[in-house]
Design an enzyme around this catalytic site. Structure first.
Site, PDB file in Angstrom:
ATOM      1  N   GLN A   1     -21.713 -50.948 -49.572  1.00 48.03           N
ATOM      2  CA  GLN A   1     -22.902 -52.207 -49.145  1.00 48.03           C
ATOM      3  C   GLN A   1     -23.145 -53.671 -49.966  1.00 48.03           C
ATOM      4  O   GLN A   1     -23.357 -54.299 -49.870  1.00 48.03           O
ATOM      5  CB  GLN A   1     -23.907 -51.277 -48.731  1.00 48.03           C
ATOM      6  CG  GLN A   1     -23.934 -50.496 -48.211  1.00 48.03           C
ATOM      7  CD  GLN A   1     -24.964 -49.932 -47.153  1.00 48.03           C
ATOM      8  OE1 GLN A   1     -25.194 -48.693 -48.084  1.00 48.03           O
ATOM      9  NE2 GLN A   1     -25.712 -50.071 -46.449  1.00 48.03           N
TER      10      GLN A   1
ATOM     11  N   HIS B   1     -20.621 -41.839 -50.633  1.00 44.73           N
ATOM     12  CA  HIS B   1     -22.056 -42.838 -49.822  1.00 44.73           C
ATOM     13  C   HIS B   1     -21.539 -43.154 -48.184  1.00 44.73           C
ATOM     14  O   HIS B   1     -20.799 -44.634 -48.029  1.00 44.73           O
ATOM     15  CB  HIS B   1     -22.723 -43.552 -50.147  1.00 44.73           C
ATOM     16  CG  HIS B   1     -24.066 -44.115 -50.516  1.00 44.73           C
ATOM     17  ND1 HIS B   1     -25.084 -44.345 -50.260  1.00 44.73           N
ATOM     18  CD2 HIS B   1     -24.122 -44.737 -48.663  1.00 44.73           C
ATOM     19  CE1 HIS B   1     -25.915 -44.620 -49.814  1.00 44.73           C
ATOM     20  NE2 HIS B   1     -26.014 -45.174 -48.515  1.00 44.73           N
TER      21      HIS B   1
ATOM     22  N   ASN C   1     -24.468 -38.076 -49.217  1.00 46.19           N
ATOM     23  CA  ASN C   1     -25.193 -39.363 -48.862  1.00 46.19           C
ATOM     24  C   ASN C   1     -25.464 -38.978 -47.184  1.00 46.19           C
ATOM     25  O   ASN C   1     -24.122 -39.314 -46.541  1.00 46.19           O
ATOM     26  CB  ASN C   1     -25.112 -41.001 -48.999  1.00 46.19           C
ATOM     27  CG  ASN C   1     -26.058 -41.711 -48.378  1.00 46.19           C
ATOM     28  OD1 ASN C   1     -27.514 -41.664 -49.056  1.00 46.19           O
ATOM     29  ND2 ASN C   1     -26.193 -42.369 -46.994  1.00 46.19           N
ATOM     30  N   GLU C   2     -26.492 -38.352 -46.128  1.00 47.24           N
ATOM     31  CA  GLU C   2     -26.633 -38.131 -45.836  1.00 47.24           C
ATOM     32  C   GLU C   2     -25.257 -37.362 -44.448  1.00 47.24           C
ATOM     33  O   GLU C   2     -25.043 -38.296 -43.265  1.00 47.24           O
ATOM     34  CB  GLU C   2     -27.378 -39.687 -44.593  1.00 47.24           C
ATOM     35  CG  GLU C   2     -28.668 -39.971 -44.946  1.00 47.24           C
ATOM     36  CD  GLU C   2     -28.735 -40.973 -44.384  1.00 47.24           C
ATOM     37  OE1 GLU C   2     -28.382 -42.129 -44.129  1.00 47.24           O
ATOM     38  OE2 GLU C   2     -30.338 -41.560 -45.056  1.00 47.24           O
TER      39      GLU C   2
END
Ligand code: FCB
Length: 442
Positions: free
Chosen positions: A51, A145, A189-190
């Site tokens: 990101q 991620h 991550n998630e």
């Protein structure tokens, strides 16, 4: 997950290098000291590689962003150019007086092809860790991620049983390079994000699913493969979860084999789930969306939590926002206290100390974020005072960044980033956060 799955997917997820720069980074020459003291509450900010770094061209997401059709609003491109400006990012964390920085390492940079490891990129992330440590900032490192290498996706990714071995090998490489100075390691991550869709007030419809399928089929063709498996862009994510859980368990063992005292965990996406009727399906939803991970998390060192709001769970799934709910000017719910409630749930479900690895608000109007932060922290304080062990709060995000499907539209950052010059500008909400933190750390 908040009520509307399309918002959720757009807002939060996909369904849901430079040698010169490295030389420059070297030249800035930090002298690593010892890791920041353990046991201190972590007050920090979070980011993820894809990101903010820019040009993550060997990753699966880069392909998904560039094939046609693609559901991405725009490609990640240069992102925030943090691959080159990471030192400045860490300086901002320091300037704000925070004592933790969460960032992720990009698997596709470290292993751009199967069997090919980049020592230069391991060194790069190692320098990031050194600079954090030299500034008294605890480095919280995420191994996955969302993104993975393109070669991994094209070989079947998380759908293959070899995924766990491949991820564990990567985790061990990273651990050998960084683990001695890292504060906390987050494997995934998630990984549960894609499971939440069917419980949303508006589950993804056939049009959405076929758009994703067309994108993935096109990505497979672009890679000369018959498949391209990305957890968050898979029509049946449940089929992949067993391999992801195995990957977490093996990665955890790999990390501990390098440094047994390094706290390891994974981070789940968990809203503040609220039962709105007596026969609410809240427990069925929790079992379905968090359950696959909760068992293995009981052997972790901490439970990572990422909360962005509240879900009202009815008799079949979440219901739309009730008329009585407090709303923001754009109609979304105003409920900063969600994070404290979700922390309480996660601790009770795992028995583990909770590390809040993400919490934040998409707000073009920074004044909303400045109001959000003290209220969110107050809910964390209340949970701690009631005996819930919470070990840190890492605000999402340090920077306005590439928000997956939504591109650069959403504004979660404590810091604005000019899309052309990459100039960073610290927002007033960041100073508000800094003020709260400084009162607690001094
Ligand atoms: C989470 C993601 C993070 C960011 C925030 C807004 O789901 O982990 O990368 O997109 O949402």
């Amino acid at each position: 997950m908040s009520g509307n799955v399309k918002d959720e997917l757009n807002r939060r997820a996909l369904l849901t290098g430079g040698a010169a720069a490295l030389t420059a980074a070297c030249a800035s020459g930090p002298t690593p000291t010892s890791p920041p003291s353990r046991g201190r509450f972590l007050w920090g900010a979070a980011t993820s590689g894809h990101q903010i770094e820019g040009n993550n061209i060997a990753s699966d997401f880069w392909t998904l962003e560039h094939v046609r059709p693609s559901p991405f609003a725009e490609p990640s491109g240069d992102a925030c150019d943090s691959l080159h400006r990471w030192d400045e990012d860490i300086s901002i964390v320091h300037q704000l007086g925070l004592n933790a920085y969460r960032f992720s390492v990009e698997w596709s940079r470290i292993q751009p092809e199967q069997g090919c490891w980049s020592q230069a990129m391991l060194d790069h992330y190692s320098r990031m860790v050194d600079v954090c440590v030299s500034r008294g900032i605890a480095p919280v490192v995420t191994l996955n991620h969302f993104t993975a290498p393109g070669w991994f996706a094209a070989a079947g990714g998380w759908a293959t049983t070899s995924a766990a071995d491949l991820f564990a090998a990567f985790s061990e490489k990273v651990s050998r390079a960084l683990a001695d100075r890292v504060s906390h390691m987050v494997t995934f991550n998630e990984p549960n994000l894609a499971l939440g869709g069917r419980w949303s007030s508006s589950p993804p419809g056939p049009a959405y699913i076929s758009a994703i399928e067309a994108c993935v089929a096109s990505a497979a063709r672009a890679n000369g493969s018959d498949r391209f498996v990305v957890l968050l862009a898979h029509p049946e994510p449940r089929k992949l979860i067993r391999n992801v859980v195995a990957a977490h368990v093996q990665a955890r063992a790999a990390i501990r084999s390098v440094r047994s005292s390094l706290p390891v965990g994974l981070s789940l996406a968990i809203p503040d789930d609220v039962a709105v009727v007596a026969n609410s399906v809240i427990e069925a939803k929790r079992a379905d969306v968090y359950g696959p991970f909760l068992d293995v998390m009981r052997d972790d060192d901490f439970a990572g939590l990422q909360t962005y709001g509240r879900d009202y769970i009815g008799t079949e799934r979440a219901i739309p926002l009730p008329p009585s709910a407090a709303r923001r000017p754009d109609g979304r719910e105003w409920f900063p206290a969600a994070v404290g409630n979700a922390a309480r749930y996660l601790h009770n479900a795992t028995g583990k100390p909770v590390l809040i690895t993400e919490n934040g608000i998409d707000a073009a109007d920074d004044a909303e974020r400045a109001r959000f932060i003290p209220e969110a922290i107050a809910s964390v304080d209340a949970a701690r005072q009631s005996g819930i062990p919470i070990i840190g709060y890492l605000h999402w995000s340090l920077l306005d960044n590439f928000e997956w499907l939504s591109g650069y539209g959403p504004k979660y950052g404590l810091v604005a980033v000019d899309r052309t010059t990459f100039r960073r500008t610290i927002k007033p909400s960041a100073w508000r956060y800094a003020e709260i933190v400084s009162a607690r750390l001094t």
